[in-house]
Scaffold this motif. Structure first.
Motif, mmCIF file in Angstrom:
data_model
loop_
_atom_site.group_PDB
_atom_site.id
_atom_site.type_symbol
_atom_site.label_atom_id
_atom_site.label_comp_id
_atom_site.label_asym_id
_atom_site.label_seq_id
_atom_site.Cartn_x
_atom_site.Cartn_y
_atom_site.Cartn_z
ATOM 1 N N PRO A 62 0.725 -1.388 -0.003
ATOM 2 C CA PRO A 62 -0.140 -0.024 -0.062
ATOM 3 C C PRO A 62 0.730 1.110 0.011
ATOM 4 O O PRO A 62 1.925 1.104 0.474
ATOM 5 C CB PRO A 62 -0.840 -0.093 1.336
ATOM 6 C CG PRO A 62 -0.286 -1.297 1.978
ATOM 7 C CD PRO A 62 0.659 -1.911 1.314
ATOM 8 N N ARG A 63 0.316 2.416 -0.471
ATOM 9 C CA ARG A 63 1.387 3.544 -0.519
ATOM 10 C C ARG A 63 1.296 3.929 0.944
ATOM 11 O O ARG A 63 0.442 3.863 1.735
ATOM 12 C CB ARG A 63 0.400 4.630 -1.591
ATOM 13 C CG ARG A 63 0.373 4.456 -3.027
ATOM 14 C CD ARG A 63 0.045 5.398 -3.781
ATOM 15 N NE ARG A 63 0.363 5.204 -5.311
ATOM 16 C CZ ARG A 63 -0.577 5.418 -6.136
ATOM 17 N NH1 ARG A 63 -1.661 5.948 -5.611
ATOM 18 N NH2 ARG A 63 -0.340 5.185 -7.456
ATOM 19 N N LYS A 64 2.317 4.899 1.171
ATOM 20 C CA LYS A 64 2.330 5.129 2.579
ATOM 21 C C LYS A 64 1.311 6.003 3.270
ATOM 22 O O LYS A 64 0.766 5.946 4.006
ATOM 23 C CB LYS A 64 3.630 6.288 2.389
ATOM 24 C CG LYS A 64 4.124 6.688 4.073
ATOM 25 C CD LYS A 64 5.389 7.367 4.092
ATOM 26 C CE LYS A 64 5.793 7.705 5.237
ATOM 27 N NZ LYS A 64 7.163 8.402 5.470
ATOM 28 N N GLU A 65 0.460 7.073 2.191
ATOM 29 C CA GLU A 65 -0.440 7.738 2.811
ATOM 30 C C GLU A 65 -1.699 6.773 3.142
ATOM 31 O O GLU A 65 -2.603 7.107 3.975
ATOM 32 C CB GLU A 65 -0.964 8.989 1.854
ATOM 33 C CG GLU A 65 -1.489 8.415 0.375
ATOM 34 C CD GLU A 65 -0.180 8.481 -0.738
ATOM 35 O OE1 GLU A 65 -0.458 8.327 -1.788
ATOM 36 O OE2 GLU A 65 0.871 8.417 -0.023
ATOM 37 N N ALA A 66 -2.010 5.816 2.250
ATOM 38 C CA ALA A 66 -2.880 4.710 2.626
ATOM 39 C C ALA A 66 -2.707 3.768 3.972
ATOM 40 O O ALA A 66 -3.505 3.781 4.590
ATOM 41 C CB ALA A 66 -3.161 3.924 1.533
ATOM 42 N N GLN A 67 -1.332 3.365 4.188
ATOM 43 C CA GLN A 67 -1.111 3.112 5.642
ATOM 44 C C GLN A 67 -1.281 3.962 6.948
ATOM 45 O O GLN A 67 -1.690 3.677 7.783
ATOM 46 C CB GLN A 67 0.239 2.776 5.362
ATOM 47 C CG GLN A 67 0.851 1.505 4.421
ATOM 48 C CD GLN A 67 2.344 1.285 4.598
ATOM 49 O OE1 GLN A 67 2.946 2.249 4.935
ATOM 50 N NE2 GLN A 67 2.812 0.124 4.189
ATOM 51 N N GLU A 68 -0.847 5.377 6.591
ATOM 52 C CA GLU A 68 -1.386 6.106 7.547
ATOM 53 C C GLU A 68 -2.736 6.322 7.851
ATOM 54 O O GLU A 68 -3.225 6.674 8.966
ATOM 55 C CB GLU A 68 -0.700 7.606 7.095
ATOM 56 C CG GLU A 68 0.894 7.387 7.116
ATOM 57 C CD GLU A 68 1.473 8.707 6.686
ATOM 58 O OE1 GLU A 68 0.679 9.825 6.241
ATOM 59 O OE2 GLU A 68 2.785 8.757 6.614
#
Length: 70
Positions: A62-68
């Protein structure tokens, strides 16, 4: 709150598992993710995929922003 995912014990021929694992790696999926992908595709092609089934996450990390957000 998301529903709990079901667990299934699956016995596979070792050669089938190895081929599936290689295919999963090539598609940047886990072996489990590849099995779910193939089952969903088969259900969809047979017109049996429930409308209530949530979309499967795409391949890769997953993209970093999706993980956050999670």
């Amino acid at each position: 709150m998301p529903s709990e995912r079901k667990q299934v014990l699956l016995r596979l021929d070792p050669a089938v598992h190895d081929a599936l694992a290689r295919w999963a790696a090539a598609d940047l999926r886990s072996t489990n993710g590849q099995i779910e992908f193939l089952l969903r595709r088969a259900l969809s092609e047979a017109g049996r995929l429930p409308a209530a089934a949530r979309e499967q996450r795409g391949p890769g990390r997953p993209r970093k922003e999706a993980q956050e957000q999670e």
